[in-house]
Design a protein around this motif. Structure first.
Motif, PDB file in Angstrom:
ATOM      1  N   TRP A  84       0.752  -1.304  -0.073  1.00 22.52           N
ATOM      2  CA  TRP A  84      -0.019  -0.030  -0.219  1.00 22.52           C
ATOM      3  C   TRP A  84       0.854   1.241   0.202  1.00 22.52           C
ATOM      4  O   TRP A  84       0.664   2.166  -0.529  1.00 22.52           O
ATOM      5  CB  TRP A  84      -1.010   0.020   1.259  1.00 22.52           C
ATOM      6  N   ASN A  85       2.069   1.350   0.726  1.00 23.38           N
ATOM      7  CA  ASN A  85       2.795   2.334   0.803  1.00 23.38           C
ATOM      8  C   ASN A  85       3.761   2.448  -0.497  1.00 23.38           C
ATOM      9  O   ASN A  85       3.849   3.719  -1.190  1.00 23.38           O
ATOM     10  CB  ASN A  85       3.984   2.229   1.890  1.00 23.38           C
ATOM     11  N   LEU A  86       4.039   1.362  -1.398  1.00 26.46           N
ATOM     12  CA  LEU A  86       4.634   1.695  -2.487  1.00 26.46           C
ATOM     13  C   LEU A  86       3.498   2.103  -3.489  1.00 26.46           C
ATOM     14  O   LEU A  86       4.008   3.112  -4.250  1.00 26.46           O
ATOM     15  CB  LEU A  86       4.866   0.227  -3.112  1.00 26.46           C
ATOM     16  N   ALA A  87       2.333   1.825  -3.550  1.00 25.51           N
ATOM     17  CA  ALA A  87       1.449   2.274  -4.402  1.00 25.51           C
ATOM     18  C   ALA A  87       0.995   3.932  -4.282  1.00 25.51           C
ATOM     19  O   ALA A  87       1.006   4.505  -5.238  1.00 25.51           O
ATOM     20  CB  ALA A  87       0.072   1.366  -4.205  1.00 25.51           C
ATOM     21  N   ARG A  91       2.330   6.564  -6.887  1.00 20.00           N
ATOM     22  CA  ARG A  91       1.106   7.561  -7.286  1.00 20.00           C
ATOM     23  C   ARG A  91       0.341   6.271  -8.341  1.00 20.00           C
ATOM     24  O   ARG A  91       0.305   6.875  -9.501  1.00 20.00           O
ATOM     25  CB  ARG A  91       1.379   8.912  -8.034  1.00 20.00           C
ATOM     26  N   LEU A  92       0.212   5.336  -7.674  1.00 22.44           N
ATOM     27  CA  LEU A  92      -0.450   4.165  -8.637  1.00 22.44           C
ATOM     28  C   LEU A  92      -1.865   4.119  -8.519  1.00 22.44           C
ATOM     29  O   LEU A  92      -2.762   3.056  -9.289  1.00 22.44           O
ATOM     30  CB  LEU A  92       0.331   2.899  -8.536  1.00 22.44           C
ATOM     31  N   GLY A  93      -2.421   4.776  -7.583  1.00 22.44           N
ATOM     32  CA  GLY A  93      -3.716   4.738  -7.453  1.00 22.44           C
ATOM     33  C   GLY A  93      -4.205   3.783  -6.109  1.00 22.44           C
ATOM     34  O   GLY A  93      -3.238   2.885  -5.794  1.00 22.44           O
ATOM     35  N   SER A  94      -5.325   4.173  -5.327  1.00 24.99           N
ATOM     36  CA  SER A  94      -5.618   3.247  -4.278  1.00 24.99           C
ATOM     37  C   SER A  94      -6.268   1.642  -4.614  1.00 24.99           C
ATOM     38  O   SER A  94      -6.370   1.301  -3.755  1.00 24.99           O
ATOM     39  CB  SER A  94      -6.623   3.890  -3.496  1.00 24.99           C
ATOM     40  N   VAL A  95      -6.673   1.824  -5.816  1.00 23.12           N
ATOM     41  CA  VAL A  95      -7.324   0.433  -6.287  1.00 23.12           C
ATOM     42  C   VAL A  95      -6.307  -0.442  -6.663  1.00 23.12           C
ATOM     43  O   VAL A  95      -6.468  -1.665  -6.677  1.00 23.12           O
ATOM     44  CB  VAL A  95      -8.204   0.806  -7.494  1.00 23.12           C
ATOM     45  N   THR A  96      -5.256  -0.077  -7.160  1.00 25.74           N
ATOM     46  CA  THR A  96      -4.026  -0.759  -7.775  1.00 25.74           C
ATOM     47  C   THR A  96      -3.580  -2.014  -6.940  1.00 25.74           C
ATOM     48  O   THR A  96      -3.699  -3.274  -7.307  1.00 25.74           O
ATOM     49  CB  THR A  96      -2.735  -0.030  -8.106  1.00 25.74           C
ATOM     50  N   PRO A  97      -3.433  -1.580  -5.588  1.00 28.15           N
ATOM     51  CA  PRO A  97      -3.045  -2.749  -4.570  1.00 28.15           C
ATOM     52  C   PRO A  97      -4.062  -3.712  -4.689  1.00 28.15           C
ATOM     53  O   PRO A  97      -3.851  -5.063  -4.635  1.00 28.15           O
ATOM     54  CB  PRO A  97      -3.014  -2.111  -3.275  1.00 28.15           C
ATOM     55  N   ALA A 102      -5.001  -9.518  -5.893  1.00 33.09           N
ATOM     56  CA  ALA A 102      -6.051 -10.666  -6.651  1.00 33.09           C
ATOM     57  C   ALA A 102      -5.372 -11.248  -7.783  1.00 33.09           C
ATOM     58  O   ALA A 102      -5.446 -12.536  -7.690  1.00 33.09           O
ATOM     59  CB  ALA A 102      -7.288  -9.753  -7.511  1.00 33.09           C
ATOM     60  N   GLU A 103      -4.612 -10.621  -8.351  1.00 33.03           N
ATOM     61  CA  GLU A 103      -3.598 -11.237  -9.548  1.00 33.03           C
ATOM     62  C   GLU A 103      -2.705 -12.186  -8.569  1.00 33.03           C
ATOM     63  O   GLU A 103      -2.379 -13.406  -9.130  1.00 33.03           O
ATOM     64  CB  GLU A 103      -2.563 -10.294 -10.327  1.00 33.03           C
ATOM     65  N   TRP A 122       1.312  -6.162 -22.028  1.00 36.49           N
ATOM     66  CA  TRP A 122       0.542  -5.108 -22.194  1.00 36.49           C
ATOM     67  C   TRP A 122      -0.577  -5.001 -21.338  1.00 36.49           C
ATOM     68  O   TRP A 122      -1.469  -4.105 -21.239  1.00 36.49           O
ATOM     69  CB  TRP A 122      -0.055  -5.299 -23.802  1.00 36.49           C
ATOM     70  N   ARG A 123      -0.656  -5.833 -20.419  1.00 32.17           N
ATOM     71  CA  ARG A 123      -1.883  -6.088 -19.353  1.00 32.17           C
ATOM     72  C   ARG A 123      -1.560  -5.262 -18.100  1.00 32.17           C
ATOM     73  O   ARG A 123      -0.301  -5.275 -17.759  1.00 32.17           O
ATOM     74  CB  ARG A 123      -2.321  -7.501 -19.201  1.00 32.17           C
ATOM     75  N   ALA A 124      -2.805  -4.493 -17.881  1.00 34.26           N
ATOM     76  CA  ALA A 124      -2.772  -3.771 -16.555  1.00 34.26           C
ATOM     77  C   ALA A 124      -1.479  -3.238 -16.088  1.00 34.26           C
ATOM     78  O   ALA A 124      -0.832  -3.691 -15.223  1.00 34.26           O
ATOM     79  CB  ALA A 124      -3.227  -4.783 -15.425  1.00 34.26           C
ATOM     80  N   PRO A 125      -1.075  -1.896 -16.849  1.00 37.37           N
ATOM     81  CA  PRO A 125       0.188  -1.504 -16.771  1.00 37.37           C
ATOM     82  C   PRO A 125       0.590  -0.977 -15.081  1.00 37.37           C
ATOM     83  O   PRO A 125       1.570  -1.000 -14.752  1.00 37.37           O
ATOM     84  CB  PRO A 125       0.396  -0.003 -17.578  1.00 37.37           C
ATOM     85  N   THR A 126      -0.350  -0.444 -14.408  1.00 35.04           N
ATOM     86  CA  THR A 126      -0.284   0.092 -13.154  1.00 35.04           C
ATOM     87  C   THR A 126       0.071  -1.246 -12.023  1.00 35.04           C
ATOM     88  O   THR A 126       0.844  -1.257 -11.156  1.00 35.04           O
ATOM     89  CB  THR A 126      -1.226   0.928 -12.416  1.00 35.04           C
ATOM     90  N   THR A 127      -1.019  -2.216 -12.245  1.00 34.68           N
ATOM     91  CA  THR A 127      -0.677  -3.386 -11.372  1.00 34.68           C
ATOM     92  C   THR A 127       0.671  -4.016 -11.909  1.00 34.68           C
ATOM     93  O   THR A 127       1.513  -4.556 -10.973  1.00 34.68           O
ATOM     94  CB  THR A 127      -1.817  -4.508 -11.745  1.00 34.68           C
ATOM     95  N   ARG A 128       1.043  -4.158 -13.144  1.00 33.16           N
ATOM     96  CA  ARG A 128       2.488  -4.608 -13.399  1.00 33.16           C
ATOM     97  C   ARG A 128       3.598  -3.709 -12.992  1.00 33.16           C
ATOM     98  O   ARG A 128       4.464  -4.281 -12.456  1.00 33.16           O
ATOM     99  CB  ARG A 128       2.466  -4.420 -14.871  1.00 33.16           C
TER     100      ARG A 128
END
Length: 245
Positions: A84-87, A91-97, A102-103, A122-128
């Motif tokens: 959560w701190n990394l996100a 600035r990757l957004g609060s939903v990305t974690p 989930a992944e 190419w999938r989900a750049p912020t999650t990646r």
């Protein structure tokens, strides 16, 4: 262990302390009614929170905990509490974690998740990007290059606020960033209609917020002179009384 898992699952939720206290009280034998009276939410809301907590930790609160081959998501949240701190820091957004965990739960391990993302770049750049940062923190090396950040510059206005063409100039200045935002959303899997509707709703919400702030400022400005006059008249109406001798 259950409470520790719940703290990891709810992470930066503003009600995490209250929710954990509700579960702790329930585990100690308190009823929904007692917890509602003690912590203020309704009895129905208390039940919903405890039911959700039971699902998050895989049972053991309301239902019987059953062993599973796949690790529940809460276990990964305990193993990687710094996600959560990394996100937030990058600035990757609060939903990305949430997407990351989930992944991670589907993959079964961070190693498998990284291998999967190497095959599907190419999938989900912020999650990646979040997976890359977690791997970098644990292994000291990056599995792939960092995500490219937006480098679009917004042109400054060149005309006064009351100029008739200022609105059009603002549209032209924002258009490159707007196009890039829409393209990034489409790359993440959102449809064109969903993107357009979401941007329209966000713009409308911003307009409403600005209008409400302006109304509040005008009301405060109108009330300030009235208060000053009222205080001045109150002072004039006071009469000095001489002490009786």
């Amino acid at each position: 262990m259950i409470l520790e898992k719940l703290r990891a699952c709810w992470a930066f939720s503003p009600t995490v302390d209250r929710n954990v206290a509700l579960v702790e009280g329930f585990l100690k034998g308190k009823s929904f009614a007692d917890l509602a009276q003690e912590h203020s939410p309704s009895k129905l809301r208390v039940r919903q929170i405890i039911e959700k907590a039971d699902r998050l930790v895989g049972g053991g609160i309301l239902t019987k905990a059953e062993p599973s081959k796949a690790s529940p998501r809460s276990d990964f949240m305990v193993d990687y509490p710094y996600v959560w701190n990394l996100a937030e820091m990058h600035r990757l957004g609060s939903v990305t974690p949430h997407h990351f965990f989930a992944e991670l739960e589907r993959a079964g391990s961070l190693e498998r998740l990284v291998d999967k993302m190497k095959r599907l770049p190419w999938r989900a750049p912020t999650t990646r990007e979040l997976a890359r940062l977690v791997w970098l923190r644990g292994r000291g090396e990056s599995p792939w290059p960092a995500m490219k950040r937006s480098s679009v510059a917004i042109v400054e206005p060149s005309c006064p606020v009351d100029h008739p063409d200022r609105g059009l100039q603002c549209q032209l200045a924002l258009e490159p960033a707007f196009q890039q935002l829409a393209e990034r959303a489409a790359e993440s899997g959102w449809t064109e209609n969903e993107i357009a509707y979401a941007l329209l709703e966000l713009a409308g919400a911003r307009l409403k917020s600005n209008s409400a702030n302006c109304e509040t400022e005008r009301a405060n400005a109108a009330a300030a002179p009235h208060k000053v006059r009222k205080n001045r008249f109150a002072c004039k109406g006071r009469r000095r009384t001489r002490p009786r001798t």
